[in-house]
Design a protein around this motif. Structure first.
Motif, PDB file in Angstrom:
ATOM      1  N   ILE A  71     -49.561  31.462 -16.392  1.00 41.93           N
ATOM      2  CA  ILE A  71     -48.701  32.033 -17.432  1.00 41.93           C
ATOM      3  C   ILE A  71     -48.562  33.533 -17.228  1.00 41.93           C
ATOM      4  O   ILE A  71     -47.465  34.097 -17.362  1.00 41.93           O
ATOM      5  N   PHE A  72     -49.670  34.195 -16.895  1.00 42.84           N
ATOM      6  CA  PHE A  72     -49.615  35.629 -16.594  1.00 42.84           C
ATOM      7  C   PHE A  72     -48.670  35.890 -15.425  1.00 42.84           C
ATOM      8  O   PHE A  72     -47.861  36.823 -15.458  1.00 42.84           O
ATOM      9  N   HIS A  73     -48.743  35.060 -14.398  1.00 40.80           N
ATOM     10  CA  HIS A  73     -47.873  35.224 -13.227  1.00 40.80           C
ATOM     11  C   HIS A  73     -46.397  35.098 -13.603  1.00 40.80           C
ATOM     12  O   HIS A  73     -45.550  35.813 -13.059  1.00 40.80           O
ATOM     13  N   GLU A  74     -46.102  34.178 -14.509  1.00 41.31           N
ATOM     14  CA  GLU A  74     -44.706  33.835 -14.784  1.00 41.31           C
ATOM     15  C   GLU A  74     -44.042  34.734 -15.815  1.00 41.31           C
ATOM     16  O   GLU A  74     -42.851  34.577 -16.101  1.00 41.31           O
ATOM     17  N   THR A  75     -44.776  35.701 -16.390  1.00 44.75           N
ATOM     18  CA  THR A  75     -44.211  36.538 -17.463  1.00 44.75           C
ATOM     19  C   THR A  75     -43.766  37.905 -16.973  1.00 44.75           C
ATOM     20  O   THR A  75     -43.423  38.757 -17.785  1.00 44.75           O
ATOM     21  N   SER A  76     -43.749  38.129 -15.665  1.00 47.89           N
ATOM     22  CA  SER A  76     -43.391  39.456 -15.163  1.00 47.89           C
ATOM     23  C   SER A  76     -41.960  39.830 -15.476  1.00 47.89           C
ATOM     24  O   SER A  76     -41.658  40.986 -15.768  1.00 47.89           O
ATOM     25  N   SER A  77     -41.032  38.880 -15.421  1.00 52.18           N
ATOM     26  CA  SER A  77     -39.614  39.181 -15.585  1.00 52.18           C
ATOM     27  C   SER A  77     -39.138  39.054 -17.028  1.00 52.18           C
ATOM     28  O   SER A  77     -37.960  39.197 -17.315  1.00 52.18           O
ATOM     29  N   ILE A  78     -40.052  38.782 -17.943  1.00 56.12           N
ATOM     30  CA  ILE A  78     -39.679  38.592 -19.347  1.00 56.12           C
ATOM     31  C   ILE A  78     -39.768  39.924 -20.086  1.00 56.12           C
ATOM     32  O   ILE A  78     -40.641  40.747 -19.809  1.00 56.12           O
ATOM     33  N   GLN A  79     -38.856  40.155 -21.014  1.00 51.97           N
ATOM     34  CA  GLN A  79     -38.937  41.346 -21.836  1.00 51.97           C
ATOM     35  C   GLN A  79     -40.208  41.304 -22.683  1.00 51.97           C
ATOM     36  O   GLN A  79     -40.745  40.258 -22.977  1.00 51.97           O
ATOM     37  N   GLU A  80     -40.638  42.471 -23.095  1.00 55.81           N
ATOM     38  CA  GLU A  80     -41.898  42.592 -23.830  1.00 55.81           C
ATOM     39  C   GLU A  80     -43.061  42.055 -23.000  1.00 55.81           C
ATOM     40  O   GLU A  80     -43.964  41.392 -23.510  1.00 55.81           O
ATOM     41  N   LEU A  84     -46.977  40.304 -23.903  1.00 55.78           N
ATOM     42  CA  LEU A  84     -47.304  38.969 -23.414  1.00 55.78           C
ATOM     43  C   LEU A  84     -48.550  38.988 -22.536  1.00 55.78           C
ATOM     44  O   LEU A  84     -49.421  38.125 -22.636  1.00 55.78           O
ATOM     45  N   HIS A  85     -48.615  39.987 -21.645  1.00 58.96           N
ATOM     46  CA  HIS A  85     -49.784  40.089 -20.780  1.00 58.96           C
ATOM     47  C   HIS A  85     -51.055  40.343 -21.587  1.00 58.96           C
ATOM     48  O   HIS A  85     -52.119  39.800 -21.276  1.00 58.96           O
ATOM     49  N   ASP A  86     -50.936  41.183 -22.624  1.00 53.45           N
ATOM     50  CA  ASP A  86     -52.103  41.402 -23.487  1.00 53.45           C
ATOM     51  C   ASP A  86     -52.559  40.094 -24.132  1.00 53.45           C
ATOM     52  O   ASP A  86     -53.750  39.785 -24.197  1.00 53.45           O
ATOM     53  N   LEU A  87     -51.578  39.310 -24.586  1.00 50.61           N
ATOM     54  CA  LEU A  87     -51.908  38.031 -25.222  1.00 50.61           C
ATOM     55  C   LEU A  87     -52.560  37.074 -24.226  1.00 50.61           C
ATOM     56  O   LEU A  87     -53.556  36.410 -24.544  1.00 50.61           O
ATOM     57  N   VAL A  88     -51.999  36.991 -23.022  1.00 50.17           N
ATOM     58  CA  VAL A  88     -52.546  36.082 -22.011  1.00 50.17           C
ATOM     59  C   VAL A  88     -53.956  36.494 -21.624  1.00 50.17           C
ATOM     60  O   VAL A  88     -54.862  35.655 -21.508  1.00 50.17           O
ATOM     61  N   ILE A  89     -54.163  37.799 -21.408  1.00 48.84           N
ATOM     62  CA  ILE A  89     -55.502  38.270 -21.035  1.00 48.84           C
ATOM     63  C   ILE A  89     -56.491  38.011 -22.161  1.00 48.84           C
ATOM     64  O   ILE A  89     -57.648  37.646 -21.932  1.00 48.84           O
ATOM     65  N   GLU A  90     -56.035  38.161 -23.399  1.00 48.74           N
ATOM     66  CA  GLU A  90     -56.904  37.870 -24.545  1.00 48.74           C
ATOM     67  C   GLU A  90     -57.299  36.390 -24.540  1.00 48.74           C
ATOM     68  O   GLU A  90     -58.456  36.032 -24.802  1.00 48.74           O
ATOM     69  N   GLN A  91     -56.344  35.503 -24.211  1.00 52.11           N
ATOM     70  CA  GLN A  91     -56.641  34.081 -24.125  1.00 52.11           C
ATOM     71  C   GLN A  91     -57.580  33.786 -22.954  1.00 52.11           C
ATOM     72  O   GLN A  91     -58.469  32.936 -23.061  1.00 52.11           O
ATOM     73  N   LEU A  92     -57.383  34.474 -21.850  1.00 49.33           N
ATOM     74  CA  LEU A  92     -58.272  34.288 -20.700  1.00 49.33           C
ATOM     75  C   LEU A  92     -59.709  34.637 -21.067  1.00 49.33           C
ATOM     76  O   LEU A  92     -60.652  33.939 -20.694  1.00 49.33           O
ATOM     77  N   PRO A 122     -53.407  48.044 -26.239  1.00 55.65           N
ATOM     78  CA  PRO A 122     -52.144  47.858 -25.534  1.00 55.65           C
ATOM     79  C   PRO A 122     -51.728  49.083 -24.727  1.00 55.65           C
ATOM     80  O   PRO A 122     -50.873  48.993 -23.873  1.00 55.65           O
ATOM     81  N   MET A 123     -52.305  50.241 -24.997  1.00 58.89           N
ATOM     82  CA  MET A 123     -51.974  51.440 -24.240  1.00 58.89           C
ATOM     83  C   MET A 123     -52.968  51.606 -23.110  1.00 58.89           C
ATOM     84  O   MET A 123     -54.168  51.504 -23.301  1.00 58.89           O
ATOM     85  N   ARG A 124     -52.464  51.874 -21.905  1.00 61.74           N
ATOM     86  CA  ARG A 124     -53.316  52.064 -20.740  1.00 61.74           C
ATOM     87  C   ARG A 124     -53.071  53.467 -20.223  1.00 61.74           C
ATOM     88  O   ARG A 124     -51.971  54.005 -20.390  1.00 61.74           O
ATOM     89  N   HIS A 125     -54.048  54.090 -19.599  1.00 59.98           N
ATOM     90  CA  HIS A 125     -53.926  55.495 -19.237  1.00 59.98           C
ATOM     91  C   HIS A 125     -54.039  55.688 -17.740  1.00 59.98           C
ATOM     92  O   HIS A 125     -54.887  55.113 -17.078  1.00 59.98           O
ATOM     93  N   MET A 126     -53.159  56.531 -17.215  1.00 59.44           N
ATOM     94  CA  MET A 126     -53.215  56.926 -15.825  1.00 59.44           C
ATOM     95  C   MET A 126     -54.229  58.044 -15.686  1.00 59.44           C
ATOM     96  O   MET A 126     -54.703  58.625 -16.662  1.00 59.44           O
ATOM     97  N   ALA A 127     -54.512  58.383 -14.436  1.00 57.40           N
ATOM     98  CA  ALA A 127     -55.456  59.462 -14.175  1.00 57.40           C
ATOM     99  C   ALA A 127     -54.959  60.776 -14.755  1.00 57.40           C
ATOM    100  O   ALA A 127     -55.740  61.636 -15.174  1.00 57.40           O
ATOM    101  N   ALA A 128     -53.608  60.987 -14.792  1.00 56.78           N
ATOM    102  CA  ALA A 128     -53.043  62.230 -15.323  1.00 56.78           C
ATOM    103  C   ALA A 128     -53.072  62.258 -16.834  1.00 56.78           C
ATOM    104  O   ALA A 128     -52.714  63.267 -17.438  1.00 56.78           O
ATOM    105  N   GLY A 129     -53.450  61.162 -17.464  1.00 55.00           N
ATOM    106  CA  GLY A 129     -53.547  61.141 -18.912  1.00 55.00           C
ATOM    107  C   GLY A 129     -52.291  60.656 -19.595  1.00 55.00           C
ATOM    108  O   GLY A 129     -52.244  60.594 -20.822  1.00 55.00           O
ATOM    109  N   GLN A 130     -51.211  60.317 -18.856  1.00 53.05           N
ATOM    110  CA  GLN A 130     -49.979  59.839 -19.451  1.00 53.05           C
ATOM    111  C   GLN A 130     -50.084  58.340 -19.726  1.00 53.05           C
ATOM    112  O   GLN A 130     -50.714  57.617 -18.972  1.00 53.05           O
ATOM    113  N   PRO A 131     -49.466  57.889 -20.793  1.00 57.38           N
ATOM    114  CA  PRO A 131     -49.484  56.444 -21.058  1.00 57.38           C
ATOM    115  C   PRO A 131     -48.845  55.681 -19.894  1.00 57.38           C
ATOM    116  O   PRO A 131     -47.816  56.097 -19.374  1.00 57.38           O
TER     117      PRO A 131
END
Length: 337
Positions: A71-80, A84-92, A122-131
Motif C-alpha cells: 500500500i505504501f508503494h502504491e500511494t506515491s502518485s496519489i494526492q495527499e 497517506l504514508h503517515d497512515l500506512v507507516i502508523e499501521q505498519l 507529519p513534519m519532517r526536517h532536512m539538515a538545513a532545518g527547512q520542512p
C-alpha cells in the motif's frame, strides 16, 4: 547326499512343518515390509502437513506486513501522499512483531525512524532545518528479506523487509525498511510439538541455518556431513516441499521440508526412523512370538496324531507277522469306524 526321511514323523516334519514355518516367515517378512512402507508413507504425508501449517502461520504474519508495504508503494502518485504514508507507516508499526519502520532518502540522507509504540510527526526536517515533505518516487518493490541477525539496540534477533524506492529512470531515491522481531515471527513454529520433539531447522534456499533445535553451532545444514541432511539441501534447491528417507533399510532417519511463500526460507524436520517405525517393530515382535507359538502347537499336534497312527500301524504290522506265521487267534481291536 540328500536327507531321506525314514519314519512317518520325519516325513511329516519335512513335508508339513517346514513348509508351514517357511510360509509363516515369508508372510511375516511381506507383512513387515508392507506395514513399514505404509507407516513411512503416512509419516511423509503427515510431516508435510505439519510443516505446511507451521509455514502458513509465519507466512500470515509476513503477508500482513507486506500488504501494508505494498500500500505504501502504491500511494506515491496519489494526492495527499504525505498523510497517506503517515497512515500506512502508523499501521505498519501496529502489526504484530514490528520493532521499527525506517524511511531513508538518498539525496539528503534525511531519515524518518518510527520505533514501534511511538507516533510520527507529519513534519519532517532536512539538515538545513527547512520542512521537508515526503519525496516522490515512481516505483517501489520489496528487494530483500534479510536473514535473522542480533540487533544490539533492540537486544534480540530481527529480520528486515527492505524496499527500494525508484525514480522514473529506475534509479534508487530511497528505501523503506521494516524491522521485525524474529522470535515473534516464528513463535508458533517453536511452540509446535514436532519442533520440540525432533531435529528441526529454518534454513535459507542454500541450506544456511537461520535457527534450529540442535545445540551445536554450524552455519549450514550440510556442515555435519550427514548424507540425509546433504540430500535435503539438494532437494530444496528444486522442490517446494518433500520428504527424504535415509540410506538404511529401514531408514535410521527421515526428513521433511516445506518452503514458505512469503520468504525464501524452508522449514526442515528430521525424525528418527525407529520412532516412526515403533509400531511395526512391536508388530514384528508379536508376529514372531505368535508364529513360533503356532509352529510349536503344530509340532505337538503332529506328534500326538502321528504317535497314535504309528502305534496303530505297528499293531497292524505285528498282527500281519502273526498271520504270516500261521497264528490266526489274535484279533485287532476296532478302535474307530
Amino acid at each position: 547326499s540328500m536327507i531321506q526321511p525314514k519314519s512317518l514323523q520325519q516325513r511329516l516334519t519335512f513335508f508339513l512343518i517346514l513348509p508351514v514355518a517357511f510360509l509363516l516367515i515369508l508372510m511375516g517378512i511381506a507383512g513387515f515390509i508392507y506395514a513399514r512402507n505404509l507407516l513411512l508413507a503416512q509419516w511423509r504425508e503427515g510431516s508435510v502437513l505439519k510443516l505446511q501449517r507451521a509455514a502458513h502461520q509465519v507466512d500470515m504474519r509476513l503477508a500482513r506486513v507486506k500488504d501494508w508495504i505494498r500500500i505504501f508503494h502504491e500511494t506515491s502518485s496519489i494526492q495527499e501522499t504525505d498523510e497517506l504514508h503517515d497512515l500506512v507507516i502508523e499501521q505498519l508499526k501496529q502489526q504484530e512483531g514490528v520493532d521499527q519502520v525506517q524511511l531513508i532518502w538518498n539525496n539528503n540522507q534525511a531519515t524518518l525512524t518510527a520505533p514501534a509504540g511511538t507516533r510520527m510527526s507529519p513534519m519532517r526536517h532536512m539538515a538545513a532545518g527547512q520542512p521537508m515533505m515526503m519525496r516522490r518516487y515512481h516505483s517501489a518493490r520489496i528487494r530483500e528479506i534479510t536473514p535473522p541477525r542480533f540487533d544490539d539496540t533492540i537486544n534480540h534477533e530481527t529480520v528486515s523487509l527492505i524496499s527500494d524506492l525508484n525514480d522514473e529512470n529506475g534509479q534508487s531515491v530511497g528505501r523503506l525498511e521494516v524491522v521485525l522481531d524474529f522470535d515473534v515471527l516464528i513463535k508458533n513454529v517453536r511452540e509446535s510439538g514436532w519442533w520440540q520433539s525432533n531435529k528441526a531447522f529454518l534454513v535459507s534456499v542454500g541450506g544456511k541455518i537461520l535457527t534450529g533445535t540442535v545445540s551445536e553451532k554450524r552455519d549450514s545444514l550440510a556442515d555435519s556431513g550427514d548424507p540425509l541432511e546433504q540430500e535435503t539441501v539438494k532437494a530444496i534447491q528444486t522442490n517446494a516441499y518433500g520428504t527424504i528417507l535415509g540410506e538404511e533399510h529401514p531408514p535410521k532417519e527421515v526428513s521433511g521440508f516445506y518452503k514458505l511463500q512469503e520468504a525464501p526460507w524452508y522449514l526442515v524436520m528430521i525424525a528418527p526412523g525407529n520412532a516412526i517405525l515403533a509400531p511395526i517393530v512391536r508388530f514384528r515382535f508379536h508376529y514372531l512370538a505368535t508364529g513360533a507359538g503356532f509352529i510349536l502347537l503344530i509340532v505337538i499336534l503332529i506328534r500326538v496324531v502321528t504317535g497314535r497312527t504309528v502305534v496303530s500301524i505297528r499293531e497292524v504290522s505285528s498282527a500281519a507277522e502273526r498271520v504270516a506265521n500261521g497264528d490266526y487267534e489274535g484279533l485287532l481291536p476296532v478302535k474307530t469306524r
